[in-house]
Design an enzyme around this catalytic site. Sequence first.
Site, PDB file in Angstrom:
ATOM      1  N   CYS A  69      43.988  24.334  -8.566  1.00  0.00           N
ATOM      2  CA  CYS A  69      43.162  25.107  -9.493  1.00  0.00           C
ATOM      3  C   CYS A  69      41.824  25.426  -8.827  1.00  0.00           C
ATOM      4  O   CYS A  69      41.324  24.652  -8.005  1.00  0.00           O
ATOM      5  CB  CYS A  69      42.934  24.322 -10.782  1.00  0.00           C
ATOM      6  SG  CYS A  69      42.036  25.276 -12.043  1.00  0.00           S
ATOM      7  N   ASP A 123      39.054  25.282 -10.150  1.00  0.00           N
ATOM      8  CA  ASP A 123      38.026  24.420 -10.742  1.00  0.00           C
ATOM      9  C   ASP A 123      37.202  23.708  -9.657  1.00  0.00           C
ATOM     10  O   ASP A 123      37.761  23.073  -8.762  1.00  0.00           O
ATOM     11  CB  ASP A 123      38.717  23.382 -11.642  1.00  0.00           C
ATOM     12  CG  ASP A 123      37.735  22.667 -12.545  1.00  0.00           C
ATOM     13  OD1 ASP A 123      36.774  22.059 -12.015  1.00  0.00           O
ATOM     14  OD2 ASP A 123      37.919  22.705 -13.774  1.00  0.00           O
ATOM     15  N   ARG A 170      35.639  21.121  -9.635  1.00  0.00           N
ATOM     16  CA  ARG A 170      35.685  19.649  -9.619  1.00  0.00           C
ATOM     17  C   ARG A 170      36.923  19.101  -8.919  1.00  0.00           C
ATOM     18  O   ARG A 170      37.127  17.880  -8.891  1.00  0.00           O
ATOM     19  CB  ARG A 170      35.631  19.124 -11.067  1.00  0.00           C
ATOM     20  CG  ARG A 170      34.346  19.479 -11.779  1.00  0.00           C
ATOM     21  CD  ARG A 170      34.480  19.299 -13.270  1.00  0.00           C
ATOM     22  NE  ARG A 170      35.454  20.226 -13.849  1.00  0.00           N
ATOM     23  CZ  ARG A 170      35.745  20.289 -15.158  1.00  0.00           C
ATOM     24  NH1 ARG A 170      35.158  19.461 -15.999  1.00  0.00           N
ATOM     25  NH2 ARG A 170      36.623  21.159 -15.605  1.00  0.00           N
ATOM     26  N   HIS A 220      45.236  19.750 -12.872  1.00  0.00           N
ATOM     27  CA  HIS A 220      44.316  18.670 -13.253  1.00  0.00           C
ATOM     28  C   HIS A 220      44.222  18.589 -14.770  1.00  0.00           C
ATOM     29  O   HIS A 220      44.260  19.609 -15.458  1.00  0.00           O
ATOM     30  CB  HIS A 220      42.932  18.871 -12.626  1.00  0.00           C
ATOM     31  CG  HIS A 220      42.229  20.111 -13.102  1.00  0.00           C
ATOM     32  ND1 HIS A 220      41.212  20.079 -14.035  1.00  0.00           N
ATOM     33  CD2 HIS A 220      42.404  21.411 -12.787  1.00  0.00           C
ATOM     34  CE1 HIS A 220      40.796  21.320 -14.268  1.00  0.00           C
ATOM     35  NE2 HIS A 220      41.494  22.148 -13.525  1.00  0.00           N
ATOM     36  N   CYS A 255      42.365  20.978 -17.821  1.00  0.00           N
ATOM     37  CA  CYS A 255      42.200  22.273 -17.154  1.00  0.00           C
ATOM     38  C   CYS A 255      41.786  23.372 -18.146  1.00  0.00           C
ATOM     39  O   CYS A 255      42.463  23.609 -19.149  1.00  0.00           O
ATOM     40  CB  CYS A 255      43.519  22.666 -16.474  1.00  0.00           C
ATOM     41  SG  CYS A 255      43.437  24.246 -15.599  1.00  0.00           S
TER      42      CYS A 255
HETATM   43 CO    CO Z   1      41.806  24.108 -13.951  1.00  0.00          CO
END
Ligand code: CO
Length: 211
Positions: A42, A44, A46, A98, A101
Amino acid sequence: MHSYDQLIQANKDWASGKVASDPSFFHRLSRLQTPEFLWIGCSDSRVPADQITGTQPGEIFVHRNVANLVVNTDVNLLSVLDYAVTHLKVKHVIVCGHYGCGGIKAAMSHEDFKLALNMWLRNVKDVYRFHREELDAIKNEDEKTDRLVELNVKEQLMNLAKTSVVQRAWNNEKRPDLHGWVYGLTNGLIKPVFDIKAGTKIDPLYEYDDL
Ligand code: CO
């Protein structure tokens, strides 16, 4: 000093630190890359693939998008996959979602995110539909999201197995294995949830002849 200037400064510090501990580090890496892994994760911020796996530059080939999707009309992902599997000859392809999400949560909502995001997230809504009975039975919204995160990873592995790129490598070189993982934002740990070993029989509908 702008916020982005800190990135340039940190880069200088990082590069000189690397050279200090291994003087030929960049010279060696600039000549070739032989990663064993392709990571599809992803976007993302993090979930940085290399940091959470303790890997160094040169060790993981990376593709990231919203909700770590493998979409069969996505030329970007398919190019990355083809290059990694056919040319770099990676041994493992990892799809890592994750928990929590935002892309998965957005797909579970009824909000109109406008054109491009609606198009993209539709792929996740389809995964929900495949598993509607199981997911509808989960009453806690966070648990429902997290289960869809796992099921989405599983579906994306299936999408990889449906490609001629993966099937050709399976047929000719018995690689790559496909791994579905989910990363926990709250504990930093990766949970393996689903695997497809190289050469596994899939639905014959998707199998190609003469690879
Ligand atoms: Co995500």
